[in-house]
Design an enzyme around this catalytic site. Structure first.
Site: not given
Ligand code: F6R
Length: 260
Positions: A67, A136, A138, A143
């Site tokens: 992303d 959440d 995702h 989301e």
């Molecule tokens: C990042 C992504 C997100 C993260 C998620 C967890 O490219 O797509 O899904 O993997 O928000 O983030 P962290 O690892 O910072 O807790």
């Protein structure tokens, strides 16, 4: 099958680095799906050590990030392009020309998803996809409420995600409101999913993803539809898993031929 491996961050990173090092040695043209955020950082470091120590060939690998924020200058230190370059491309010795990040520039946003899907298809699809999970639920930035069949597209970030990611910015208001993210359908098309989560704040999302109903309410629960998933969790992130003892026993008793 979903395999749950309950290990410390360092051990999980070493286990996954071995898996990746073996796969890349066998197939130096592997297509790797990269995640940003904190969760994969231990893995990138452990793999970088293996690359240096064992001379694993990385220059022919292709990689696709999950992303990118919409409307953030690509040279901003917190853009996912900058982050991927800093955390993965440089330490792992990847060829920057072969590493792709969705195009978050506002002018080209309407076609960003379609172009990204084409680039992944042209590469022959993602072989191994690294994932984190949001509090959440995702994966990527899909989301709650995301279609389980979605492909790369523009999404609005939840207030929860913007709060969680405020730690990377000077103030919460600076966190972009939108992103371009691989869809859940895109992620499920990868050959093998490696999901990393650590800390008690991830325990609820992990339990819903692994053991809850498959539902758009927890987009990460879509991993249950994938035939080959390895979920690496530390004790804290595993603390709400009903079947944690079974996962531990199954991993310890795993026959050598089964591999990861
Ligand atoms: C990042 C992504 C997100 C993260 C998620 C967890 O490219 O797509 O899904 O993997 O928000 O983030 P962290 O690892 O910072 O807790």
């Amino acid at each position: 099958m979903t395999e749950v491996v309950i290990q410390s961050d360092a051990d999980a990173a070493a286990t996954a680095a071995t898996l990746l090092a073996d796969r890349i040695t066998r197939d130096p043209e592997l297509v790797l799906g990269l995640a940003t955020g904190s969760s994969p950082l231990h893995l990138y470091r452990a793999l970088a050590e293996r690359v240096t120590r064992d001379g694993i060939p990385m220059d022919r690998l292709r990689a696709f990030a999950l992303d990118e924020y919409a409307g953030l200058d690509p040279e901003h230190p917190q853009s996912y392009l900058s982050t991927i370059r800093r955390e993965a491309v440089e330490p792992l010795g990847l060829d920057p020309e072969r590493v792709h990040v969705p195009d978050g520039s506002l002018e080209r946003l309407p076609t960003a998803g379609e172009r990204y899907e084409e680039a992944i298809a042209l590469a022959g699809g993602v072989d191994v996809q690294i994932l984190g999970i949001g509090t959440d639920g995702h994966i990527g930035f899909n989301e709650p409420g995301s279609s389980l069949a979605s492909r790369t597209r523009i999404k609005t970030l939840t207030a929860q995600t913007r709060r969680d990611n405020a730690r990377f910015f000077d103030s919460p208001e600076q966190v972009p409101t939108h992103c371009v993210t691989q869809g859940i359908g895109t992620i499920l098309a990868a050959g093998h999913l490696l999901l990393f989560a650590s800390g008690a704040h991830k325990a609820d999302a992990v339990a819903r993803a692994v053991e809850g109903p498959v539902s758009a309410g927890c987009p990460a629960s879509a991993i249950q539809l994938h035939p080959r998933v390895t979920v690496f969790v530390d004790e804290a992130a595993a603390s709400r898993l009903e079947h944690a003892d079974y996962y531990r026993a199954a991993y310890e008793a795993k026959p050598a031929w089964q591999g990861l």
